[in-house]
Design an enzyme around this catalytic site. Structure first.
Site, PDB file in Angstrom:
ATOM      1  CB  THR A   1      -1.366   0.021   0.929  1.00 50.41           C
ATOM      2  OG1 THR A   1      -0.142  -0.104   2.394  1.00 50.41           O
ATOM      3  CG2 THR A   1      -1.593  -1.163   1.087  1.00 50.41           C
TER       4      THR A   1
ATOM      5  CE  LYS B   1       9.239   6.335   0.494  1.00 49.26           C
ATOM      6  NZ  LYS B   1       8.698   5.205  -0.926  1.00 49.26           N
TER       7      LYS B   1
ATOM      8  N   GLY C   1       6.864  12.059 -15.809  1.00 49.83           N
ATOM      9  CA  GLY C   1       6.130  11.810 -15.113  1.00 49.83           C
ATOM     10  C   GLY C   1       7.406  11.144 -13.604  1.00 49.83           C
TER      11      GLY C   1
ATOM     12  CD  GLU D   1       3.760  12.036  -7.657  1.00 51.48           C
ATOM     13  OE1 GLU D   1       2.958  11.611  -7.052  1.00 51.48           O
ATOM     14  OE2 GLU D   1       3.916  10.466  -7.005  1.00 51.48           O
TER      15      GLU D   1
ATOM     16  CE  LYS E   1      13.560   6.024  -1.373  1.00 49.13           C
ATOM     17  NZ  LYS E   1      13.512   6.687  -3.042  1.00 49.13           N
TER      18      LYS E   1
ATOM     19  N   GLY F   1      10.139   2.174 -10.133  1.00 54.71           N
ATOM     20  CA  GLY F   1       9.627   1.272 -11.385  1.00 54.71           C
ATOM     21  C   GLY F   1       8.844   0.510 -11.217  1.00 54.71           C
TER      22      GLY F   1
END
Lengths: 347, 347
Positions: free
Chosen positions: B102, B131, B213, B216, B231, B328
């Protein structure tokens, strides 16, 4: 779990391994439940130690560091340091893992190949840093290992401890690897770097590499590409499923590259690198070793000095590049340890 | 061995995973003895499928590809597509592995964290690309997994499928990792690359990233460094043993960097990169996210465009850098597969 290790060859790499096993003993036990008892060492020059209850690593490192032989180890009891051929040692030791770290003979792969086969027939896992058996006889040895339910591992043969095979077998597993392309020889990359960044000509750059210990007195194996060639054959056969021989691979080194060539390339935004390349296409594996002029945007173009790097071209992830040291006592000692830990994980 | 998988979230990543599981079915069985039956899918927008005998992947991909919901799957039998909360699905499915995919809520980690904990309490392994839970609750979730003899795996949370955690756990295992330093956000690296190589100013470079793309409509999370921050916290806590919160990490993005800054750096032989950095020293872990001017000799300086890369500084191997895609559909789908394969290997 405690593993019993026997070392064949105890030069730089073997001593690096012993050092790590000693320094990291507690860490390896706590982090991985891994314990190692070194029960035998066999070295052509330094002699033999066969101590089923485990050698005293600091004693052995002190003796070897002082330029003496294994028979001079203070704690060696009667009979433990008798001269012994590695083939006999393999028969007499109850080690479950053999670390084969003798020098590479790229023409015959011997005597290492005989040691490795004997060890596998005796039910022992084998890990090696020796390019000969991996470049010349990988498929045959791997089949023998599998038939006996054993592992034959070779992380140290290509980029010393910088993980190539571990990466392919764990992080990249599930991808089809279509191509590998890399800087597989640190000496030549050091020379090319000096030629480009300091405007040196080939001769002086080679002389500097020799002075700093990157290149041998006879630099042929490095500068003519033969070291990279052995590594490309290993990569082709292990990662791409090929069955190449060293004679199947066109090989050109860097000895004819001049300062003028390097400067002309630089003026075009290109950089000379000695590239080992292998590709699988429609089931056919081909490989080459030759100097390439890479655009600076290529991940391999930024690899400077004695570093090594390898780009995997995969179907799901595209290109993945790993870069790190390609040689060194602790680095290659670690390669052997990482293979031993892999045996430990998959026991 | 056949694994039963349940998917929570079936957007881009989930569909990438399904595609790979379908396309690579034979390869995965032959190479790894791995077989997967997808027994449940639960998606907030697309609905639910609960099919203990296994869903028909091509059917599901066709329906989702046409913009329809899971209830429109032709083969869905009565009751198999009833709306179901993921928490209820976890209770009702006999899946042994839950793939949680999700969207990230970096403030709360919810609802993903609740799904993950429930799955672990129900005896199911969990793999995730989210994350939030990894950045906010890693230690707690990992403890819960270990106590239950299960795995909690998060390869997809940092560099999508480019292996970071697999690398640390296999190829680098045995090293102490002292420091990690990386380009962890492809969007900002794309913008900085365009600013340097094409002389664009920040605004037009961002607009181009949005058009292609990479960024955002609201680019805040990328350009202000918050994505890289999450991260870095994950890397700190998983690889360096830290227990950092996102609020512990100073974070500066790239939105104030001008074309003039980039050009001035270039004139000095330096290159702007947004660097996530974490370091362990005497048991204390610290981390930052900020723009650095790297010398072009740094392995991270050559990482151009939307690529990601991470340098591990280790005690035995020195610096090891891995570079690859950082996002990706197939790449992140593969990250999930690689974690599932790790569960399969270590079952």
């Amino acid at each position: 779990m405690e593993h019993k290790l026997a070392l064949i060859g105890c030069g730089t790499v073997g001593q690096g391994l012993l050092q790590i096993l000693h320094d990291k003993k507690d860490f390896l036990r706590d982090a991985f439940g891994f314990e190692a008892r070194v029960v035998a060492i066999c070295d052509k020059i330094k002699g033999t130690l066969l101590v089923p209850e485990g050698i005293d690593i600091p004693d052995v490192l002190a003796v070897l560091g002082a330029g003496k032989g294994l028979a001079d180890t203070p704690k060696a009891a009667a009979g433990q340091a008798e001269p012994l051929d590695p083939l006999d040692m393999i028969e007499r030791t109850d080690a479950d893992i053999i670390a084969e770290m003798t020098y590479t003979d790229i023409k015959t792969g011997e005597p290492a190949t005989s040691y490795i086969k004997k060890a596998l027939r005796m039910g022992k896992h084998v890990v090696t840093s020796n390019k000969g058996p991996a470049a010349l006889h990988y498929r045959e040895i791997e089949d023998l290992a599998r038939k006996n339910g054993l592992q034959f591992r070779i992380e140290g043969t290509v980029m010393s401890g910088t993980p190539v095979f571990h990466l392919a077998q764990s992080g990249l597993a599930g991808n089809a690897i279509r191509e590998v392309k890399g800087i597989l020889n640190g000496t030549t990359n050091f020379i090319l770097t000096k030629m480009e960044t300091e405007g040196m000509d080939y001769g002086p750059a080679l002389a500097l590499a020799q002075k700093l210990g990157y290149a041998e007195a006879d630099p042929t194996a490095d500068v003519e590409g033969f070291d990279a060639l052995a590594k490309v054959v290993i990569l082709s056969n292990v990662l791409l499923g090929g069955s190449l021989k060293t004679t199947d691979v066109p090989c050109k080194g860097i000895s004819s590259i001049t300062k003028a060539d390097v400067e002309a390339a630089k003026a075009q935004g290109l950089r000379y690198k000695l590239i080992g390349h292998a590709r699988a296409e429609s089931g056919v594996v081909t490989a080459t070793v030759s100097p390439h002029k890479l655009p600076v945007s290529d991940p391999l173009a930024g690899v400077m000095g004695a570093q090594n790097a390898l780009t995997f071209d995969t179907d799901l992830l595209g290109k993945v590049t790993i870069q790190g040291a390609g040689a060194g006592k602790l680095e290659t000692g670690f390669a052997i340890l990482s293979d031993i830990l892999a045996v430990h994980r998959c026991r």
